[in-house]
Structure formats: C-alpha cells, structure tokens
Design a protein around this motif. Sequence first.
Motif, PDB file in Angstrom:
ATOM      1  N   ILE A 152      30.398 -49.690  35.330  1.00 13.73           N
ATOM      2  CA  ILE A 152      29.565 -50.850  35.645  1.00 13.73           C
ATOM      3  C   ILE A 152      30.386 -51.886  36.404  1.00 13.73           C
ATOM      4  N   CYS A 153      29.868 -52.315  37.566  1.00 12.47           N
ATOM      5  CA  CYS A 153      30.543 -53.330  38.379  1.00 12.47           C
ATOM      6  C   CYS A 153      29.544 -54.408  38.805  1.00 12.47           C
ATOM      7  N   SER A 154      30.008 -55.383  39.573  1.00 15.02           N
ATOM      8  CA  SER A 154      29.183 -56.560  39.869  1.00 15.02           C
ATOM      9  C   SER A 154      28.355 -56.465  41.135  1.00 15.02           C
ATOM     10  N   LEU A 160      31.078 -49.208  45.992  1.00 18.04           N
ATOM     11  CA  LEU A 160      31.581 -48.325  47.057  1.00 18.04           C
ATOM     12  C   LEU A 160      33.108 -48.304  47.080  1.00 18.04           C
ATOM     13  N   GLU A 161      33.706 -49.462  46.842  1.00 14.93           N
ATOM     14  CA  GLU A 161      35.172 -49.550  46.814  1.00 14.93           C
ATOM     15  C   GLU A 161      35.741 -48.727  45.655  1.00 14.93           C
ATOM     16  N   LEU A 162      35.089 -48.786  44.507  1.00 15.77           N
ATOM     17  CA  LEU A 162      35.547 -48.032  43.335  1.00 15.77           C
ATOM     18  C   LEU A 162      35.404 -46.524  43.558  1.00 15.77           C
ATOM     19  N   ILE A 163      34.314 -46.128  44.175  1.00 19.21           N
ATOM     20  CA  ILE A 163      34.102 -44.696  44.440  1.00 19.21           C
ATOM     21  C   ILE A 163      35.192 -44.153  45.362  1.00 19.21           C
ATOM     22  N   ARG A 164      35.546 -44.930  46.382  1.00 12.26           N
ATOM     23  CA  ARG A 164      36.614 -44.499  47.297  1.00 12.26           C
ATOM     24  C   ARG A 164      37.974 -44.439  46.612  1.00 12.26           C
ATOM     25  N   SER A 165      38.192 -45.305  45.629  1.00 11.71           N
ATOM     26  CA  SER A 165      39.509 -45.384  44.993  1.00 11.71           C
ATOM     27  C   SER A 165      39.712 -44.372  43.863  1.00 11.71           C
ATOM     28  N   MET A 166      38.670 -43.625  43.480  1.00 15.44           N
ATOM     29  CA  MET A 166      38.805 -42.678  42.368  1.00 15.44           C
ATOM     30  C   MET A 166      38.894 -41.219  42.826  1.00 15.44           C
ATOM     31  N   THR A 167      39.231 -41.007  44.075  1.00 10.85           N
ATOM     32  CA  THR A 167      39.288 -39.649  44.627  1.00 10.85           C
ATOM     33  C   THR A 167      40.224 -38.750  43.837  1.00 10.85           C
ATOM     34  N   LEU A 178      24.646 -46.182  41.943  1.00  9.41           N
ATOM     35  CA  LEU A 178      23.567 -46.775  41.150  1.00  9.41           C
ATOM     36  C   LEU A 178      23.456 -48.274  41.413  1.00  9.41           C
ATOM     37  N   PHE A 179      23.052 -48.628  42.619  1.00 12.53           N
ATOM     38  CA  PHE A 179      22.815 -50.039  42.950  1.00 12.53           C
ATOM     39  C   PHE A 179      21.600 -50.123  43.855  1.00 12.53           C
ATOM     40  N   ALA A 180      21.103 -51.338  44.070  1.00 14.19           N
ATOM     41  CA  ALA A 180      19.836 -51.531  44.786  1.00 14.19           C
ATOM     42  C   ALA A 180      20.004 -51.699  46.291  1.00 14.19           C
ATOM     43  N   LYS A 181      21.144 -52.146  46.751  1.00 12.50           N
ATOM     44  CA  LYS A 181      21.326 -52.458  48.173  1.00 12.50           C
ATOM     45  C   LYS A 181      21.242 -51.202  49.042  1.00 12.50           C
ATOM     46  N   HIS A 182      20.254 -51.184  49.941  1.00 13.45           N
ATOM     47  CA  HIS A 182      20.043 -50.102  50.916  1.00 13.45           C
ATOM     48  C   HIS A 182      19.661 -48.754  50.266  1.00 13.45           C
ATOM     49  N   ILE A 183      19.473 -48.735  48.959  1.00 14.70           N
ATOM     50  CA  ILE A 183      19.086 -47.477  48.290  1.00 14.70           C
ATOM     51  C   ILE A 183      17.856 -47.745  47.422  1.00 14.70           C
ATOM     52  N   LYS A 184      16.765 -47.068  47.722  1.00 12.08           N
ATOM     53  CA  LYS A 184      15.560 -47.233  46.927  1.00 12.08           C
ATOM     54  C   LYS A 184      15.702 -46.495  45.603  1.00 12.08           C
ATOM     55  N   ILE A 185      15.057 -47.024  44.593  1.00 10.53           N
ATOM     56  CA  ILE A 185      15.161 -46.422  43.263  1.00 10.53           C
ATOM     57  C   ILE A 185      14.557 -45.011  43.257  1.00 10.53           C
ATOM     58  N   GLN A 186      13.574 -44.759  44.120  1.00 12.38           N
ATOM     59  CA  GLN A 186      12.951 -43.425  44.189  1.00 12.38           C
ATOM     60  C   GLN A 186      13.962 -42.361  44.640  1.00 12.38           C
ATOM     61  N   GLU A 187      14.862 -42.742  45.523  1.00  8.06           N
ATOM     62  CA  GLU A 187      15.907 -41.819  45.976  1.00  8.06           C
ATOM     63  C   GLU A 187      16.837 -41.447  44.835  1.00  8.06           C
ATOM     64  N   GLN A 188      17.193 -42.424  44.022  1.00  7.75           N
ATOM     65  CA  GLN A 188      18.072 -42.157  42.879  1.00  7.75           C
ATOM     66  C   GLN A 188      17.364 -41.319  41.824  1.00  7.75           C
ATOM     67  N   VAL A 197      24.475 -34.568  37.830  1.00 10.87           N
ATOM     68  CA  VAL A 197      25.365 -35.665  38.229  1.00 10.87           C
ATOM     69  C   VAL A 197      26.349 -35.926  37.089  1.00 10.87           C
ATOM     70  N   HIS A 198      27.617 -36.038  37.430  1.00 13.17           N
ATOM     71  CA  HIS A 198      28.646 -36.216  36.402  1.00 13.17           C
ATOM     72  C   HIS A 198      29.028 -37.677  36.174  1.00 13.17           C
ATOM     73  N   LEU A 199      29.051 -38.443  37.248  1.00 13.55           N
ATOM     74  CA  LEU A 199      29.597 -39.798  37.172  1.00 13.55           C
ATOM     75  C   LEU A 199      28.723 -40.758  37.970  1.00 13.55           C
ATOM     76  N   GLY A 200      28.456 -41.923  37.397  1.00 12.42           N
ATOM     77  CA  GLY A 200      27.655 -42.933  38.080  1.00 12.42           C
ATOM     78  C   GLY A 200      28.412 -44.250  38.178  1.00 12.42           C
ATOM     79  N   VAL A 201      28.298 -44.910  39.332  1.00 14.07           N
ATOM     80  CA  VAL A 201      28.949 -46.205  39.544  1.00 14.07           C
ATOM     81  C   VAL A 201      27.908 -47.163  40.107  1.00 14.07           C
ATOM     82  N   GLY A 202      27.716 -48.300  39.445  1.00 16.39           N
ATOM     83  CA  GLY A 202      26.710 -49.227  39.949  1.00 16.39           C
ATOM     84  C   GLY A 202      26.599 -50.513  39.173  1.00 16.39           C
TER      85      GLY A 202
END
Length: 270
Positions: A152-154, A160-167, A178-188, A197-202
């Motif tokens: 969970i982040c703010s 996106l920064e956290l996802i890139r840093s956990m490679t 798992l966030f609202a910006k540019h991604i509709k809830i229907q897509e998720q 899905v194993h891991l969620g960040v949002g």
Amino acid sequence: MCLVLLFLPFLAPSDDEEKGKARNTLEMMQQDVPASPKKDMQPKECFLMKTKEKKEEATKAKRRRKKKITDILAKSEPKPGVPEDLQKLIAEQLSIKRSVIELEELKLPDSCFLPANDLSHSLSSYLKQICPKWSKLRKNHKEKKSLVMLIICSSALRALELIRSMTAFKGDCKVLKLFAKHIKIQEQVKLLEKSVVHLGVGTPGRIKALIQQDVLNLNSLKYLVFDWNWRDQKLRRLMDIPEIRKEVLELLEMRLISLCKADSLKLGIF
C-alpha cells in the motif's frame, strides 16, 4: 508692514509714546505672519511616508522569518516507522467513535508485525528479508481474484516507482497495478478474474473498492506492506495525508485486522 517703516522717520523725536506704539505694532505684525503652508505640510508628509515605509519593511521581514512546516521537516532527521506508530494511529483515530471494548478488539497483536525497515533497505532487499520463501509461495499460488502480497502506497506515481524497484525480488511473478489514475476499475476486475496475480501495488482507495465489489479476495493474502517512510514533495509520509490515512484505517477494519488476529496475515512497515 512697509507703510509703517516708511512713516517712522517723520515722527517727532520727542514723541516717545508714538515711537513705542509703532514698534509694538511692527512686532505684532511680524509675530502674526502665518508660516508658509508648503513648509508646514512637507515635514508632516515626509514623516507619514517614512512611518509607512518602516511598517511595510517590518511586515516583509516578519514574513521572511516565518518558517514553514516543510522547512522544519527538511532539517530534521528522518525516523523510521515502527509497529507502535501504527498501533498509536489506530487508537487515536478510531477512539472518537469507538468504545473501549471496541478499541480493544481493533488492537493488532504484536505477533503479526514483521521487522520494520530501518531505512537501510531497498524495497527488494526488505521484501527478501521479511519473505525469504517468496519463490515457493509464488509457485504454489493458483487462485484467481486473490493476491499473496499487497503493498500500500500513497499515489499512482509512487506505485510505479515501487514496481520498478522490486525487480530483484519479484522474479517472473504477475504484478497488478491497483490505483485509479489512467486505469479503469473494470480493467483491474478483468485481470483478477482471468489470470493468477501474485503481487499487488496500489492506493488504499482502489484496493478498498475492489474488496467491496467482491473482486479481490483476501483468503490467500499472506503479507501486507505499508510504504510508510517515503515522503512526497511536501515531505508527507503515507499516514500524514488525511484522505490516505482515513482509507487505510477503513481498509484495516474491513477484514485485515481479523486476518492478523487469526495469524494468517503479517504486516511490514517499509
């Protein structure tokens, strides 16, 4: 005044009284002459202007001296978050509308907390520390509409920064944004229903919405990590933002606290 001066020589030398009267008249006329209005006004105007300028300069100096909260936080040494911070936050925020008995039920057990980040870890190194058997958990997870780990982040940018840093940690697992910006809830919803899905960040708001729609199942969730110590441009941490703090507390109340008490969910503070 000029007429008096012209007629003085024609007065008789013996007439002392007339001479005295003439002198007295001359002195009175000299005393009654009004001062020039320009001379009277100029010093007053200059005095008022200088006073006003001094007040304006004093006000500007006060404004310059006033310190902002961000300035104070910038100079202070950052302190890493600890489990006690979350416990204290829950007690303070929920005590307004809860009885003593209800607050006791919402208290998280100490056993549910994992070691907190001491600010020496990257996200990958921290996740490896708290979840050394990630590879095995990832391979055994087959259930759709569920996650093994949730971070969970703010904000969306921070996610996106956290996802890139956990490679180095995530490997070939499936990560869901798992966030609202540019991604509709229907897509998720579609991604959760069609794939594992194993891991969620949002953000807590979008995560809460998916749980409320019965799209995100918490049965398989083993790890919940708070992006606690990171600060935004205003130097605010995750729980310093009022709307984020409110949503996190509502999310914890929904079912996460009961999972922690059942010892099936562990909490990490990064």
